[in-house]
Design a protein around this motif. Structure first.
Motif, PDB file in Angstrom:
ATOM      1  N   VAL A   1      -0.488  -6.027  11.140  1.00  0.00           N
ATOM      2  CA  VAL A   1      -1.144  -5.321  12.243  1.00  0.00           C
ATOM      3  C   VAL A   1      -1.287  -3.902  11.964  1.00  0.00           C
ATOM      4  O   VAL A   1      -0.294  -2.940  11.864  1.00  0.00           O
ATOM      5  CB  VAL A   1      -0.222  -5.759  13.580  1.00  0.00           C
ATOM      6  N   ASP A   2      -2.588  -3.554  12.361  1.00  0.00           N
ATOM      7  CA  ASP A   2      -3.190  -1.972  12.166  1.00  0.00           C
ATOM      8  C   ASP A   2      -4.258  -1.933  12.496  1.00  0.00           C
ATOM      9  O   ASP A   2      -5.092  -2.783  12.519  1.00  0.00           O
ATOM     10  CB  ASP A   2      -2.703  -1.508  10.875  1.00  0.00           C
ATOM     11  N   GLY A   3      -4.702  -0.707  12.599  1.00  0.00           N
ATOM     12  CA  GLY A   3      -6.076  -0.357  13.034  1.00  0.00           C
ATOM     13  C   GLY A   3      -7.280  -0.635  11.797  1.00  0.00           C
ATOM     14  O   GLY A   3      -8.203  -1.185  11.980  1.00  0.00           O
ATOM     15  N   ARG A   4      -6.502  -0.507  10.632  1.00  0.00           N
ATOM     16  CA  ARG A   4      -7.555  -0.748   9.527  1.00  0.00           C
ATOM     17  C   ARG A   4      -6.169  -0.751   8.179  1.00  0.00           C
ATOM     18  O   ARG A   4      -5.461  -0.010   8.231  1.00  0.00           O
ATOM     19  CB  ARG A   4      -8.296   0.841   8.904  1.00  0.00           C
ATOM     20  N   ILE A   5      -6.704  -1.795   7.636  1.00  0.00           N
ATOM     21  CA  ILE A   5      -5.781  -2.191   6.417  1.00  0.00           C
ATOM     22  C   ILE A   5      -6.605  -2.033   4.967  1.00  0.00           C
ATOM     23  O   ILE A   5      -7.504  -2.555   4.948  1.00  0.00           O
ATOM     24  CB  ILE A   5      -5.268  -3.595   6.648  1.00  0.00           C
ATOM     25  N   ARG A   6      -6.005  -1.249   4.113  1.00  0.00           N
ATOM     26  CA  ARG A   6      -6.619  -0.936   2.970  1.00  0.00           C
ATOM     27  C   ARG A   6      -5.692  -1.569   1.708  1.00  0.00           C
ATOM     28  O   ARG A   6      -5.018  -2.291   2.039  1.00  0.00           O
ATOM     29  CB  ARG A   6      -6.577   0.600   2.573  1.00  0.00           C
ATOM     30  N   SER A   7      -6.709  -1.368   0.645  1.00  0.00           N
ATOM     31  CA  SER A   7      -6.119  -2.439  -0.458  1.00  0.00           C
ATOM     32  C   SER A   7      -4.670  -2.016  -0.675  1.00  0.00           C
ATOM     33  O   SER A   7      -3.788  -2.961  -1.303  1.00  0.00           O
ATOM     34  CB  SER A   7      -6.909  -2.220  -1.763  1.00  0.00           C
ATOM     35  N   GLY A   8      -4.244  -0.621  -0.780  1.00  0.00           N
ATOM     36  CA  GLY A   8      -3.012  -0.240  -1.313  1.00  0.00           C
ATOM     37  C   GLY A   8      -1.956  -1.130  -0.202  1.00  0.00           C
ATOM     38  O   GLY A   8      -0.860  -1.391  -0.666  1.00  0.00           O
TER      39      GLY A   8
ATOM     40  N   VAL B   1      -2.316  -3.993   1.252  1.00  0.00           N
ATOM     41  CA  VAL B   1      -2.391  -5.441   0.813  1.00  0.00           C
ATOM     42  C   VAL B   1      -1.384  -5.455  -0.339  1.00  0.00           C
ATOM     43  O   VAL B   1      -0.586  -6.481  -0.315  1.00  0.00           O
ATOM     44  CB  VAL B   1      -3.820  -5.833   0.649  1.00  0.00           C
ATOM     45  N   ILE B   2      -1.682  -4.629  -1.323  1.00  0.00           N
ATOM     46  CA  ILE B   2      -0.724  -4.674  -2.496  1.00  0.00           C
ATOM     47  C   ILE B   2       0.544  -4.713  -2.100  1.00  0.00           C
ATOM     48  O   ILE B   2       1.444  -5.267  -2.625  1.00  0.00           O
ATOM     49  CB  ILE B   2      -1.440  -3.492  -3.466  1.00  0.00           C
ATOM     50  N   GLU B   3       0.938  -3.575  -1.198  1.00  0.00           N
ATOM     51  CA  GLU B   3       2.499  -3.342  -0.884  1.00  0.00           C
ATOM     52  C   GLU B   3       2.828  -4.625  -0.394  1.00  0.00           C
ATOM     53  O   GLU B   3       4.139  -5.159  -0.630  1.00  0.00           O
ATOM     54  CB  GLU B   3       2.196  -2.379  -0.005  1.00  0.00           C
TER      55      GLU B   3
ATOM     56  N   ARG C   1       6.027  -7.143  -2.065  1.00  0.00           N
ATOM     57  CA  ARG C   1       7.108  -7.404  -1.461  1.00  0.00           C
ATOM     58  C   ARG C   1       7.185  -9.059  -1.176  1.00  0.00           C
ATOM     59  O   ARG C   1       8.320  -9.607  -1.416  1.00  0.00           O
ATOM     60  CB  ARG C   1       7.131  -6.964   0.115  1.00  0.00           C
ATOM     61  N   LEU C   2       6.300  -9.781  -1.173  1.00  0.00           N
ATOM     62  CA  LEU C   2       6.477 -11.346  -1.012  1.00  0.00           C
ATOM     63  C   LEU C   2       6.696 -11.940  -2.221  1.00  0.00           C
ATOM     64  O   LEU C   2       7.564 -12.792  -2.150  1.00  0.00           O
ATOM     65  CB  LEU C   2       4.934 -11.888  -0.442  1.00  0.00           C
ATOM     66  N   ILE C   3       6.053 -11.348  -3.208  1.00  0.00           N
ATOM     67  CA  ILE C   3       6.498 -11.723  -4.692  1.00  0.00           C
ATOM     68  C   ILE C   3       7.971 -11.563  -5.107  1.00  0.00           C
ATOM     69  O   ILE C   3       8.425 -12.228  -5.584  1.00  0.00           O
ATOM     70  CB  ILE C   3       5.257 -11.315  -5.593  1.00  0.00           C
ATOM     71  N   SER C   4       8.403 -10.265  -4.914  1.00  0.00           N
ATOM     72  CA  SER C   4       9.736 -10.068  -4.983  1.00  0.00           C
ATOM     73  C   SER C   4      10.717 -11.008  -4.283  1.00  0.00           C
ATOM     74  O   SER C   4      11.842 -11.366  -4.765  1.00  0.00           O
ATOM     75  CB  SER C   4       9.990  -8.496  -4.726  1.00  0.00           C
TER      76      SER C   4
ATOM     77  N   THR D   1      -6.509  -5.108 -10.913  1.00  0.00           N
ATOM     78  CA  THR D   1      -5.729  -4.192 -11.663  1.00  0.00           C
ATOM     79  C   THR D   1      -4.245  -4.724 -11.271  1.00  0.00           C
ATOM     80  O   THR D   1      -3.505  -5.128 -12.358  1.00  0.00           O
ATOM     81  CB  THR D   1      -5.741  -2.739 -11.403  1.00  0.00           C
ATOM     82  N   TRP D   2      -3.909  -4.653  -9.812  1.00  0.00           N
ATOM     83  CA  TRP D   2      -2.697  -5.111  -9.528  1.00  0.00           C
ATOM     84  C   TRP D   2      -2.605  -6.760  -9.925  1.00  0.00           C
ATOM     85  O   TRP D   2      -1.446  -7.080 -10.347  1.00  0.00           O
ATOM     86  CB  TRP D   2      -2.525  -5.288  -7.933  1.00  0.00           C
ATOM     87  N   ALA D   3      -3.384  -7.590  -9.714  1.00  0.00           N
ATOM     88  CA  ALA D   3      -3.209  -9.019 -10.084  1.00  0.00           C
ATOM     89  C   ALA D   3      -3.154  -9.134 -11.539  1.00  0.00           C
ATOM     90  O   ALA D   3      -2.299  -9.904 -11.837  1.00  0.00           O
ATOM     91  CB  ALA D   3      -4.655  -9.760  -9.654  1.00  0.00           C
TER      92      ALA D   3
END
Length: 166
Positions: A5-12, A14-16, A20-23, A46-48
């Motif tokens: 939840v936030d006003g705007r969610i950027r790719s960074g 999403v990656i974070e 976390r979910l993968i770990s 790049t992250w993928a």
């Protein structure tokens, strides 16, 4: 698995969250997403690639290619967002996390053989740990779609939860 939840969610962000979910849960074979700006930046491929997760985008204008999340978003909107007035981002975060936990840990889903997603995941993990081949939903005693909902006629609704058999 996560609702941010936030006003705007950027790719960074999403990656974070995905990292976390993968770990916590391990990496999926692939992820499928729409073409939102937070998901189409150069940082995502790049992250993928670094995470060894294939990333698939739905074709523009074809939300049916990601029908599961479209259905989930509709449920979330109808059952919760349209019914709740948030006074702050902090309140929205707490309330949405409570809804997410209920959805995954308390509420049974017909598509999972009337198990909660958490119970289904635990059963699947147990099944995969067995030395024989990984089972299908039918092998696990589950149906992908129930033939019919059992009748409660003559039963007290609170006494017993009906169970479909294979």
């Amino acid at each position: 698995m996560a609702i941010e939840v936030d006003g705007r969610i950027r790719s960074g962000r999403v990656i974070e969250v995905l990292s976390r979910l993968i770990s916590e849960r391990g990496a999926p074979l692939y992820l499928r997403s729409d073409n939102g700006p937070e998901l189409t930046s150069n940082a995502i491929p790049t992250w993928a690639a670094e995470s060894q997760v294939d990333w698939h985008y739905v074709d523009r204008g074809k939300p049916v290619q990601n029908a599961f999340i479209e259905s989930f978003n509709g449920q979330l909107r109808d059952e919760f967002l349209n019914e709740t007035l948030f006074t702050s981002l902090a309140q929205a975060r707490v309330a949405l996390e409570e809804w997410r936990r209920d959805y995954n840990e308390v509420r049974p889903h017909s598509s999972l053989g009337y198990l909660t997603p958490a119970a289904f995941a635990a059963k699947r993990k147990e099944q995969l740990a067995l030395p024989q081949r990984a089972g299908t939903l039918r092998d696990m005693g589950l149906r992908t779609r129930p033939v019919a909902v059992p009748s409660l006629k003559g039963q007290e609704k609170d006494q017993e939860t009906p169970v479909l058999s294979s």
